[in-house]
Design a protein around this motif. Structure first.
Motif, PDB file in Angstrom:
ATOM      1  N   ASN A   1      35.776  44.393  33.978  1.00 18.85           N
ATOM      2  CA  ASN A   1      36.675  43.771  33.048  1.00 18.85           C
ATOM      3  C   ASN A   1      38.023  43.341  33.103  1.00 18.85           C
ATOM      4  OD1 ASN A   1      36.569  42.986  30.173  1.00 18.85           O
ATOM      5  ND2 ASN A   1      35.196  44.740  29.623  1.00 18.85           N
ATOM      6  N   LEU A   2      38.623  42.356  32.266  1.00 16.73           N
ATOM      7  CA  LEU A   2      39.994  42.030  32.468  1.00 16.73           C
ATOM      8  C   LEU A   2      40.838  43.233  31.876  1.00 16.73           C
ATOM      9  CD1 LEU A   2      39.844  38.351  31.320  1.00 16.73           C
ATOM     10  CD2 LEU A   2      40.031  39.167  33.440  1.00 16.73           C
TER      11      LEU A   2
ATOM     12  N   PHE B   1      37.414  25.550  35.413  1.00 15.67           N
ATOM     13  CA  PHE B   1      35.937  25.171  36.016  1.00 15.67           C
ATOM     14  C   PHE B   1      35.043  24.644  35.047  1.00 15.67           C
ATOM     15  CE2 PHE B   1      38.068  28.239  38.272  1.00 15.67           C
ATOM     16  CZ  PHE B   1      37.745  27.780  39.840  1.00 15.67           C
TER      17      PHE B   1
ATOM     18  N   LEU C   1      40.977  31.090  32.511  1.00 17.61           N
ATOM     19  CA  LEU C   1      39.979  31.407  33.735  1.00 17.61           C
ATOM     20  C   LEU C   1      38.870  30.210  33.767  1.00 17.61           C
ATOM     21  CD1 LEU C   1      39.844  35.181  33.974  1.00 17.61           C
ATOM     22  CD2 LEU C   1      40.474  33.734  35.780  1.00 17.61           C
ATOM     23  N   LYS C   2      38.367  30.013  32.337  1.00 14.98           N
ATOM     24  CA  LYS C   2      37.232  28.959  32.197  1.00 14.98           C
ATOM     25  C   LYS C   2      37.664  27.705  32.238  1.00 14.98           C
ATOM     26  CE  LYS C   2      34.264  32.243  29.915  1.00 14.98           C
ATOM     27  NZ  LYS C   2      33.042  32.049  29.173  1.00 14.98           N
TER      28      LYS C   2
ATOM     29  N   ALA D   1      40.784  38.421  38.987  1.00 16.75           N
ATOM     30  CA  ALA D   1      39.508  37.845  38.507  1.00 16.75           C
ATOM     31  C   ALA D   1      39.300  36.552  39.497  1.00 16.75           C
ATOM     32  CB  ALA D   1      39.499  37.455  37.084  1.00 16.75           C
ATOM     33  N   HIS D   2      40.042  35.597  39.316  1.00 17.07           N
ATOM     34  CA  HIS D   2      40.331  34.331  40.015  1.00 17.07           C
ATOM     35  C   HIS D   2      39.789  34.597  41.576  1.00 17.07           C
ATOM     36  CE1 HIS D   2      42.368  30.496  41.603  1.00 17.07           C
ATOM     37  NE2 HIS D   2      41.388  30.127  41.245  1.00 17.07           N
ATOM     38  N   ALA D   3      40.371  35.358  42.287  1.00 20.47           N
ATOM     39  CA  ALA D   3      40.144  35.916  43.799  1.00 20.47           C
ATOM     40  C   ALA D   3      38.653  36.398  43.918  1.00 20.47           C
ATOM     41  CB  ALA D   3      41.034  36.725  44.058  1.00 20.47           C
ATOM     42  N   GLY D   4      37.902  36.228  42.727  1.00 24.12           N
ATOM     43  CA  GLY D   4      36.511  36.875  42.726  1.00 24.12           C
ATOM     44  C   GLY D   4      36.295  38.273  43.202  1.00 24.12           C
ATOM     45  N   ILE D   5      37.365  39.170  43.047  1.00 25.47           N
ATOM     46  CA  ILE D   5      37.198  40.638  43.481  1.00 25.47           C
ATOM     47  C   ILE D   5      36.225  41.294  42.218  1.00 25.47           C
ATOM     48  CG2 ILE D   5      38.623  42.659  43.491  1.00 25.47           C
ATOM     49  CD1 ILE D   5      39.286  40.506  45.370  1.00 25.47           C
TER      50      ILE D   5
ATOM     51  N   LYS E   1      40.926  34.506  29.411  1.00 26.30           N
ATOM     52  CA  LYS E   1      39.722  34.190  29.343  1.00 26.30           C
ATOM     53  C   LYS E   1      39.660  32.528  29.376  1.00 26.30           C
ATOM     54  CE  LYS E   1      35.670  34.667  26.516  1.00 26.30           C
ATOM     55  NZ  LYS E   1      34.935  35.581  25.362  1.00 26.30           N
TER      56      LYS E   1
ATOM     57  N   TYR F   1      43.398  38.777  25.464  1.00 32.08           N
ATOM     58  CA  TYR F   1      42.228  38.491  26.160  1.00 32.08           C
ATOM     59  C   TYR F   1      41.741  37.234  25.900  1.00 32.08           C
ATOM     60  CZ  TYR F   1      37.315  39.263  27.299  1.00 32.08           C
ATOM     61  OH  TYR F   1      35.979  39.186  27.881  1.00 32.08           O
TER      62      TYR F   1
ATOM     63  N   ILE G   1      45.557  29.680  35.720  1.00 25.89           N
ATOM     64  CA  ILE G   1      45.387  30.152  37.087  1.00 25.89           C
ATOM     65  C   ILE G   1      45.540  29.000  38.186  1.00 25.89           C
ATOM     66  CG2 ILE G   1      43.750  31.807  36.179  1.00 25.89           C
ATOM     67  CD1 ILE G   1      41.375  29.893  37.269  1.00 25.89           C
TER      68      ILE G   1
END
Lengths: 237, 271, 231
Positions: free
Chosen positions: C145-146, C230, C226-227, C137-141, C223, C219, C21
């Motif tokens: 679920n994915l 951060f 994304l994790k 997901a990254h845009a915080g929308i 996941k 998936y 991401i």
């Protein structure tokens, strides 16, 4: 007056270094906890026994309450948020302000801090000017702003730049500690809007450069431990 | 990133900074950001390169077709440069018919390459008068953070250097599945690069970030190369209704060879 | 003779996945997703003001997807600009992603998803959906679920997942079949169903079963990407 912008902010969810709350990064749909006792709050939902994330972010368990705090993404306007914006248009009864959100803001002439004659609106705020304003209403027509309040008004001198809106709470710090530190060490006036726009003003160019560097450092290292000490180190250089 | 226009106070601060020879990121006014070049970013292209110049990123690909030559140059291959300012790369780029920036950018890159003589188009003839290779350079910004023209020109030069000519089928069409090992007929000496000079108030500067570019009042793009040992300006275009003085033009002319050498040296490390 | 895939994979094997991401700093969210040589990137901008105004919905935000190939991502250069194919894929991708989104908080706005294929070796729409799901997901929308997506195909009589271009071009026996699917992660809700080729009706269950393992792997890759940014 503008030095006080951050003090005009209502309490917002804030990253704190000595947090006692349990936090971890979750993806949408991920199970955060299981059990009847927990209550899903913002960004979370219940499905059967499970509390699931309804967005990407930091899941936080505060007692029984579970929420997901956003760590990325665009600015979402909220009532009472202080934002920095740029005047884009002057109408018969107010100013249209670009607040870098999905809807532009409108500042009615009655919401100026003092009486403004309708014929002299551009003398108070001209196109291209910058204001620190508070969102007092979000409705179908758009976002209404006010300049009435401590720390709000036209920003004179200096410059504005943008950081991730999600890093603003950390730039301000707990009870304004981070922003105060940077102000103190650089001698700049600084104001941070929740929309990610930050204003820095000083007569000394190098101080302005240094303040911006420190603020961008905080913005890019929101999740780093011991950030205050690192910023102090940066400012001592 | 935002789509908010530069504020008046911010432009004034940039003027003061530039007059004092300072920049927020600590660079000198005539200093480029660090850049890196990667090759083979897209393996269906005959050649491709990704350029990261600071936070600006551009991908450039070279494709080759067999076409008829233009009637006025029956003994030469064709060159075509196109660019698409994808809405992916900036909140400023919108879908729909190309805006002037999207038309101008590939034209500037095209002229710098064409006029430098980097490509020997005469060697791209398949059947004289009937079939020639067309070299198509496609430019795509992936993240726009200022000075896309110079980034695109670095990418175009790099992609051309890496390109390999496809085979030819019995029917006389390109055979992309069986590439030859033959590189494009490029000059060893001539590597065109564009150097864009920006101006705010009375100060000239190079390689702006998006925020600096938006505060600037005019820009002039120079296509520069080396030919028979001397530095040649092959193309140039000034934008915006703002003037350059004679003294500024002479200052730029003095600066170009130095900057050209610097960029060329840095690019060579990746070739 | 036992069936063997061109690149030696087992029928249920995906090509190596790359997922990342934040690849486009300008965007509010962005991601790269690759199945082997097929590379997709996606950027999300918004919620932002929707133009033209007559398209605005005062009750909810709108998802708008644009999918396209970079011109040199395929052997025969693709003419820049939208084609009928890319417009159709944009729309089915929009339908594949919308069911997980909750945009009621953002009336009159649009969430723009821009998907571009940098390098194409079949499965571009499914790689694009995977990238877009991560970028949203990254845009915080707000999203339930994915979404995971993969193409299942048939080589003569063999059911295989995640075909390459060479496999799509296979023309022996019953010929090739391409059956792209997308599913809401960890559910049995399908959001994309398209098919070109020949699948015997009685083998549909078999297709869905072989896809399930692929969805689980996709998936996990989404996941993790994304994790790890951060942590």
């Amino acid at each position: 007056m503008n030095q006080q912008i951050d003090e005009a902010q209502e309490a917002e969810p804030m990253e704190t270094e000595q947090s006692t709350k349990k936090r971890r990064v979750v993806v949408p749909g991920e199970v955060i906890v299981s059990g009847e006792d927990f209550l899903p709050s913002e960004g979370a939902r219940r499905e059967g026994q499970d509390i699931l994330a309804s967005r990407f972010g930091l899941a936080e368990e505060a007692g029984r309450v579970i929420k997901v705090i956003p760590i990325t993404g665009a600015f979402i306007p909220r009532r009472n948020s202080v934002v920095l914006g740029r005047v884009t248009q002057i109408t018969l009864n107010g100013w249209v302000i670009d607040i870098d959100a999905a809807s532009s803001g409108f500042l009615p002439i009655d919401e100026s801090p003092r009486f403004i004659n309708k014929n002299e609106m551009d003398q108070f705020l001209a196109i291209g000017d910058v204001v620190a304003a508070k969102i007092w209403s979000i409705n179908v027509r758009g976002i209404d702003l006010t300049l009435k309040g401590k720390g709000l008004g036209k920003l004179e001198g200096g410059f504005i730049f943008r950081v991730s809106p999600n890093s603003v709470p950390r730039i301000i710090g707990r009870e304004g500690s981070m922003i105060s530190l940077i102000k103190e060490r650089t001698g700049c006036d600084i104001g941070a809007g929740q929309n990610g726009w930050v204003w820095v003003q000083s007569d000394n160019l190098d101080s302005q450069i240094q303040a911006r560097k420190a603020i961008e450092f905080v913005s890019e290292n929101v999740h780093v431990d011991g950030l205050t000490e690192k910023v102090e180190g940066l400012l001592n250089k | 990133m935002s789509s908010m226009k530069s504020a008046g106070i911010t432009i004034d601060t940039f003027k003061k900074l530039f007059t004092a020879g300072k920049r927020f990121d600590g660079r000198g006014l005539m200093e480029y950001r660090p850049f890196e070049v990667n090759f083979e970013v897209s393996n269906c292209a005959e050649g491709s390169a990704r350029v990261r110049l600071g936070k600006s990123e551009v991908i450039v690909g070279v494709k080759m077709n067999i076409d008829k030559p233009y009637p006025d140059s029956p003994d030469k291959g064709n060159l075509m440069v196109s660019a698409d300012l994808l809405p992916l790369a900036s909140p400023r780029f919108e879908a729909g018919p190309p805006k002037f920036d999207a038309i101008e950018l590939p034209r500037l890159v095209d002229r710098a390459i064409r006029e430098s003589g980097m490509i020997n188009l005469k060697e791209l003839v398949v059947t004289p008068g009937e079939k020639v290779w067309t070299v198509i350079i496609d430019i795509y910004p992936i993240n726009a953070d200022g000075n896309l023209i110079d980034a695109a020109s670095i990418g175009a030069a790099a992609a051309l250097k890496s390109a390999v000519i496809p085979g030819i089928t019995e029917a006389g069409t390109p055979d992309y599945k069986h590439r030859t090992k033959k590189k494009l007929p490029l000059s060893d000496e001539t590597l065109p690069l564009s150097i864009t000079v920006f101006k705010l108030g009375n100060t000239l500067f190079l390689d702006p970030t998006r925020e600096e570019e938006e505060a600037s009042e005019t820009r002039t793009t120079f296509g520069v190369s080396k030919w028979k040992g001397s530095y040649m300006i092959n193309s140039c275009q000034k934008s915006a209704p703002v003037c350059l003085t004679r003294a500024e033009i002479e200052e730029i002319a003095k600066l170009l060879p130095k900057k050209y050498d610097e960029l060329n040296e840095r690019l060579k490390k990746f070739l | 003779m036992a069936f063997k895939r061109i690149d030696g994979r087992k029928n249920s094997d995906l090509r190596p996945i790359t997922a990342k991401i934040g690849v486009i700093p300008n965007a509010d969210g962005s991601a790269l997703f690759a199945f082997g040589n097929t590379i997709a990137i996606a950027a999300v901008y918004g919620p932002r003001l929707l133009h033209p105004q007559h398209m605005q919905d005062p009750e909810t935000g709108i998802l708008r997807v644009n999918y396209d190939l970079l011109s040199f991502s395929v052997n025969d250069r693709k003419k820049p600009g939208p084609s009928r194919r890319s417009q159709e894929i944009s729309k089915v991708t929009e339908w594949a992603l919308s069911p997980v989104l909750d945009l009621k908080e953002f009336p009159n706005t649009v969430i723009d998803v821009q998907i571009y294929i940098i390098q194409a070796d079949a499965g571009t729409r499914t790689a694009g959906i995977n990238a877009a799901s991560m970028a949203l997901a990254h845009a915080g929308i707000p999203m339930r679920n994915l979404v995971c997506s993969v193409a299942v195909g048939k080589q003569d009589k063999e059911i295989v997942v995640d075909l390459t271009k060479a496999e799509e071009d296979f023309d022996g026996g019953e010929g090739p079949t391409d059956f792209p699917l997308a599913k809401i992660a960890n559910t049995d809700q399908y959001t994309l169903l398209q098919l070109d080729g020949k699948i015997p009706a009685e083998r549909v269950s078999e297709v869905l079963t072989i896809a399930d393992q692929a969805f689980a792997n996709i998936y996990e890759a989404q996941k993790k990407a994304l994790k790890e940014e951060f942590s």
